[in-house]
Enzyme design. Structure first.
Site, PDB file in Angstrom:
ATOM      1  N   ILE A 402       0.831  -1.203   0.000  1.00 45.95           N
ATOM      2  CA  ILE A 402       0.000   0.000   0.000  1.00 45.95           C
ATOM      3  C   ILE A 402       0.864   1.251   0.000  1.00 45.95           C
ATOM      4  CG2 ILE A 402      -1.696   1.256   1.400  1.00 45.95           C
ATOM      5  CD1 ILE A 402      -2.610  -1.682   2.294  1.00 45.95           C
ATOM      6  N   ASP A 403       1.973   1.218   0.713  1.00 49.46           N
ATOM      7  CA  ASP A 403       2.860   2.369   0.796  1.00 49.46           C
ATOM      8  C   ASP A 403       3.422   2.716  -0.578  1.00 49.46           C
ATOM      9  OD1 ASP A 403       3.808   4.346   2.443  1.00 49.46           O
ATOM     10  OD2 ASP A 403       5.463   3.189   3.262  1.00 49.46           O
ATOM     11  N   ASP A 404       3.972   1.708  -1.275  1.00 42.38           N
ATOM     12  CA  ASP A 404       4.502   1.954  -2.612  1.00 42.38           C
ATOM     13  C   ASP A 404       3.420   2.440  -3.557  1.00 42.38           C
ATOM     14  OD1 ASP A 404       7.455   0.997  -3.454  1.00 42.38           O
ATOM     15  OD2 ASP A 404       6.814  -0.068  -1.675  1.00 42.38           O
ATOM     16  N   HIS A 478       0.655   8.408   3.981  1.00 41.52           N
ATOM     17  CA  HIS A 478       0.933   8.441   2.548  1.00 41.52           C
ATOM     18  C   HIS A 478      -0.330   8.171   1.735  1.00 41.52           C
ATOM     19  CE1 HIS A 478       5.386   7.398   3.593  1.00 41.52           C
ATOM     20  NE2 HIS A 478       5.137   8.688   3.684  1.00 41.52           N
TER      21      HIS A 478
END
Length: 661
Positions: A402-404, A478
């Site tokens: 999810i972060d990427d 993010h």
């Protein structure tokens, strides 16, 4: 892989880095804006020069010598350890030893027992004699801290493979675990994806209990070789620890009584699970630990080294090796091209590089090709959710994160691509998938939704690092920032994310950093998200965070936070100034409207003054985390992309959220 040019061939002291600096400035100087602009220009040139012709960026991912030691032990176990690999790896391991004989898990950190045991054994494999002064110091250090018996479970598993430890004295992990239904406690999907990928092959290893001939004894690493594992009393049965210790004893009994047919079926299921998750490049999950254990497990199940699965797996492990100019060989635990590329794209765009610059267009082309459009393990908790995300690594289609995905979408929106329809479609899929991965409490974890079971952490087997993936402030931030850029700031799901973040703020005004060190990273992630989503700059949460950042700024104008802050509250926000952490603080303060503040001017001046002649920064300190405190990371590109982002936003202003900007 060849040696990189990011200044990472050896740790450089802060004093040496300062001595190599050629640019100096002062926060009170009237030309700070001009100085910052020149520093940003140099950093842009440096970063553009480092782009791969295919469009991606990747810095070295440095962790600790257990990666190198376990690589040698794997090759010894398989019978493929060669002299060149041994010599090159030993050269790196020796270079990392502390004066007291121990090995640390991060730059400037304390000695760590398991890392020291594994490094010592690796050097014994390389031919270093136990009587050699550096080896004698290491062995004495290990004995003084309880010997092998006090090392973590994973270290003792490696030793058990050669008879240096008894399998009977290790926690049991039966392959029948794979039969537990998805709703049952301790089913494999209760574990974080990194733990899941490691545990499944280890169930096979635990069941097989292999022992290869030991090339030498290790009596010198025991406090009492006659009693290498003195008995320890069980915890009270009324607590979780005592309950799971007794469960482990029951599983040891089951190991002796397990029906042969059932066990054989379980191991076949495990083998199929492993093979189905092998990536196109031969690796598993894009990370080293699952790969080495998967290779061992499949080998024990009859896969010979010439089998295509095994051959591809071993070749993938070779690609984790970084060769240095001095002939040493360092093993990366993982590789970070997607993460590095999206961060580099954001940095360059925010520093004023034209949105249609060929380098940015090429980066977007590469990122678009990396989109994952098939389902993975995440779908266990979110069945029916259409795929559409990005992973961290070159190949990891089973585990987009999810972060990427959030950062890739932020990067894609900054570039003017010649095929906007293709970009729009990818962004739409990524945003839809990310929204669908929101956990019930309103936050986002890294790989799975609602991966919050308390039970995996209680297992005696899980004595090292995080094994679950609950929502974190940095990932949630993010995502919220990305949703704000997509014009979804008022979406109820975004508002729930904001509420989650506000509830997670600590009394001192900071946020905990799960994937970066530590509160400086968490706060540097959250403030830009909150303000992008429309939170007023006067909001109490924003002002408390600004106050905290001002209070922990170092006298030299930079910011730093030592990894000890994960263990010691007095270290929170404290540490030697680093380029990446100073940048995180500046990014937060700029988002909070503090551009003209003294804190920002001093931070910008520090970045300009510590920049090297080639436009880069030096940073021996570890500012990334795999597991807080237990597994630390030095991302060698952090020292380039984050300072450039901060300088770019200082010079050019904050990027504007919203699809119509």
């Amino acid at each position: 892989m060849t040696a990189t040019t990011d200044g990472s061939a050896g740790a450089v002291s802060p004093r040496a880095a300062a001595a190599s600096t050629t640019h100096h400035t002062d926060a009170s100087a009237p030309d700070l804006d001009e100085t910052a602009a020149r520093a940003a220009e140099r950093a842009v040139e440096h970063l553009l020069a480092r782009q791969d012709p295919a469009g991606w960026w990747k810095g070295d991912l440095e962790t600790n010598v257990t990666m190198d030691a376990e690589d040698l032990l794997l090759r010894q176990f398989l019978g493929i350890l060669d002299a060149d690999t041994t010599r090159a790896s030993a050269l790196h391991i020796r270079r990392e030893q502390r004066e007291d004989g121990a090995w640390a898990t991060f730059y400037g950190g304390p000695g760590e027992l398991s890392a020291t045991v594994e490094a010592y054994v690796a050097l014994r494999l390389a031919g270093d004699a136990p009587e050699a002064p550096h080896m004698a110091r290491a062995a004495a250090w290990v004995r003084a801290r309880g010997g092998i018996a006090a090392a973590r479970v994973f270290t003792r598993i490696w030793l058990a493979l050669f008879g240096w430890w008894r399998w009977e004295d290790l926690p049991e992990l039966p392959p029948e675990l794979l039969f537990l239904p998805k709703w049952f406690p301790l089913n494999i999907y209760d574990f974080g994806c990194w733990a899941r990928q490691t545990i499944v092959p280890l169930t096979v290893v635990s069941a097989k209990r292999p022992v290869r001939p030991a090339p030498f004894p290790l009596d010198e690493l025991h406090t009492d070789p006659a009693r290498p594992n003195p008995p320890r009393p069980l915890a009270p049965a009324t607590g979780w620890d005592g309950l799971f210790q007794r469960l482990d004893k029951a599983l040891h009994v089951y190991h002796r009584l397990a029906p042969r047919a059932l066990r054989g079926t379980a191991m076949n299921v495990a083998a199929r699970w492993i093979v189905e998750r092998q990536e196109n490049d031969g690796c598993w999950g894009g990370i080293q630990p699952p790969a080495v254990y998967s290779v061992i497990a499949l080998h024990l199940l009859g896969y010979d080294l010439g089998h295509p699965v095994m051959r591809a797996g071993l070749e993938s492990l070779d690609r984790f090796a970084v060769r240095r100019e001095d002939g040493s060989r360092m093993i990366e635990a993982c590789q970070s091209p997607v993460w590095d590329t999206c961060l580099a794209t954001i940095a360059l765009a925010d520093a004023g590089v034209a949105p249609d610059h060929p380098a940015l267009v090429k980066a977007v082309d590469w990122m678009l090709d990396e989109e994952i459009t098939k389902s993975g393990d995440w779908a266990v908790r979110r069945p029916g959710l259409p795929p559409g995300g990005w992973a961290f690594e070159f190949h990891n289609d089973n585990y987009p994160d999810i972060d990427d995905t959030a950062e890739v979408l932020l990067a894609l929106r900054r570039v003017k691509h010649p095929d906007p329809a293709r970009v729009e479609a990818a962004v739409a899929r990524g945003a839809r998938w990310t929204l669908g991965m929101q956990s019930k409490d309103g936050g986002w974890g890294a790989f799975d939704a609602d991966n919050t079971s308390p039970f995996p952490n209680k297992l005696p087997f899980c004595d090292f690092g995080e094994v679950i993936d609950p929502p974190s402030a940095d990932v949630t931030a993010h995502v919220v920032e990305m949703l704000a850029y997509e014009g979804l700031a008022q979406d109820p799901r975004t508002r729930r994310g904001i509420e989650w973040l506000l509830a997670e703020q600590e009394p001192n005004g900071a946020w905990f950093g799960r994937w970066g060190v530590n509160h400086v990273y968490g706060t540097g992630s959250v403030l830009p998200a909150l303000t992008a989503a429309g939170l007023p700059l006067s909001h109490p949460a924003v002002r408390r965070a600004v106050g905290w950042l001002g209070a922990v700024q170092n006298e030299d104008g930079g910011w730093g936070e030592d990894l000890r802050s994960y263990e010691d509250e007095t270290s929170v926000g404290r540490g030697a100034s680093t380029a990446s952490q100073t940048a995180w603080a500046l990014i937060a303060l700029l988002a909070a409207g503090e551009r003209e503040s003294e804190a920002v001017r001093r931070g910008v001046a520090w970045l300009a003054a510590t920049q090297r002649e080639d436009g880069s920064w030096d940073e021996p300190y570890f500012t990334g985390t795999g597991f807080p405190w237990d597994f630390s990371i030095n991302y060698h590109l952090y020292r380039q992309v984050f300072p450039l982002t901060a300088l770019g936003r200082y010079v050019h202003g904050e990027p504007s959220p919203g699809k119509d900007r």
